[in-house]
Design a protein around this motif. Structure first.
Motif, mmCIF file in Angstrom:
data_model
loop_
_atom_site.group_PDB
_atom_site.id
_atom_site.type_symbol
_atom_site.label_atom_id
_atom_site.label_comp_id
_atom_site.label_asym_id
_atom_site.label_seq_id
_atom_site.Cartn_x
_atom_site.Cartn_y
_atom_site.Cartn_z
ATOM 1 N N LYS A 129 -21.146 -0.174 -0.552
ATOM 2 C CA LYS A 129 -19.765 -0.561 -0.843
ATOM 3 C C LYS A 129 -19.668 -1.679 -1.890
ATOM 4 O O LYS A 129 -18.579 -2.216 -2.123
ATOM 5 C CB LYS A 129 -19.066 -1.021 0.453
ATOM 6 N N TYR A 153 -17.051 -1.135 9.414
ATOM 7 C CA TYR A 153 -16.501 -2.159 8.530
ATOM 8 C C TYR A 153 -16.571 -3.511 9.233
ATOM 9 O O TYR A 153 -16.445 -3.592 10.449
ATOM 10 C CB TYR A 153 -15.039 -1.850 8.206
ATOM 11 N N SER A 154 -16.724 -4.560 8.454
ATOM 12 C CA SER A 154 -16.724 -5.898 9.036
ATOM 13 C C SER A 154 -15.300 -6.255 9.482
ATOM 14 O O SER A 154 -14.321 -5.650 9.040
ATOM 15 C CB SER A 154 -17.232 -6.919 8.021
ATOM 16 N N VAL A 161 -13.044 -7.058 6.546
ATOM 17 C CA VAL A 161 -12.553 -5.871 5.826
ATOM 18 C C VAL A 161 -11.405 -5.252 6.608
ATOM 19 O O VAL A 161 -10.352 -4.942 6.051
ATOM 20 C CB VAL A 161 -13.681 -4.835 5.627
ATOM 21 N N SER A 196 -12.839 -0.807 1.788
ATOM 22 C CA SER A 196 -13.486 -1.957 1.146
ATOM 23 C C SER A 196 -12.799 -2.314 -0.162
ATOM 24 O O SER A 196 -12.707 -3.491 -0.521
ATOM 25 C CB SER A 196 -14.960 -1.656 0.860
ATOM 26 N N TYR A 231 -7.678 -4.744 5.459
ATOM 27 C CA TYR A 231 -7.265 -3.345 5.363
ATOM 28 C C TYR A 231 -6.005 -3.106 6.187
ATOM 29 O O TYR A 231 -5.077 -2.417 5.766
ATOM 30 C CB TYR A 231 -8.404 -2.448 5.849
ATOM 31 N N LEU A 272 -19.881 -6.813 2.775
ATOM 32 C CA LEU A 272 -19.937 -5.397 2.394
ATOM 33 C C LEU A 272 -21.383 -4.902 2.401
ATOM 34 O O LEU A 272 -22.278 -5.582 1.926
ATOM 35 C CB LEU A 272 -19.353 -5.207 0.985
#
Ligand code: FES
Length: 132
Positions: A103, A3-4, A7, A65, A11, A99
């Motif tokens: 995603k 994941y970046s 994100v 995401s 999250y 994304l």
């Protein structure tokens, strides 16, 4: 799949999680599901008398995401008019969060949720507001 950072940030520290009190006339609610994965997103907007979105909240039962996308749009819609909120595109969300292609549908879920929330608000308030 990695994941970046954005994100992960949304999250781990989701903004505006929750729901508004039931029966509040100034709230529009959008509830959408992603057929691809079964994830569900509920997004609410609270609209001022001037037609500007004052606050937004979400609850998402979904992947990282999807949570990040809904967290992001609740930040974006604040201070926007309904028309401006309707113009938010999933591609902007996907770009902001970097994304990956698999995603993208998670960001579409967020776009659909905000549209559904605006439409719910507009339905509650009828066409009279548009004429005025
Ligand atoms: Fe379906 Fe993200 S995997 S919303």
């Amino acid at each position: 799949m990695a994941y970046s950072d954005k994100v992960l940030d949304h999250y781990e520290n989701p903004r505006n999680v929750g729901a508004f009190e039931k029966g509040d006339d100034s709230v529009g609610t959008g509830m959408v599901g992603a057929p691809a994965c079964g994830d569900v997103m509920k997004l609410q907007i609270k609209v001022g008398e001037d037609g500007v979105i004052q606050d937004a909240k979400f609850k998402t039962y979904g992947c990282g995401s999807a949570i990040a996308s809904s967290s992001l749009v609740t930040e974006w819609v604040k201070g926007k008019t309904l028309d401006e909120a309707l113009s938010i595109k999933n591609t902007q969300i996907a770009e902001e969060l970097a994304l990956p292609p698999v995603k993208i549908h998670c960001s579409i879920l967020a776009e659909d949720a905000i549209k559904a929330a605006v439409q719910d608000y507009q339905a509650k308030h009828g066409a009279s507001k548009e004429v005025a």
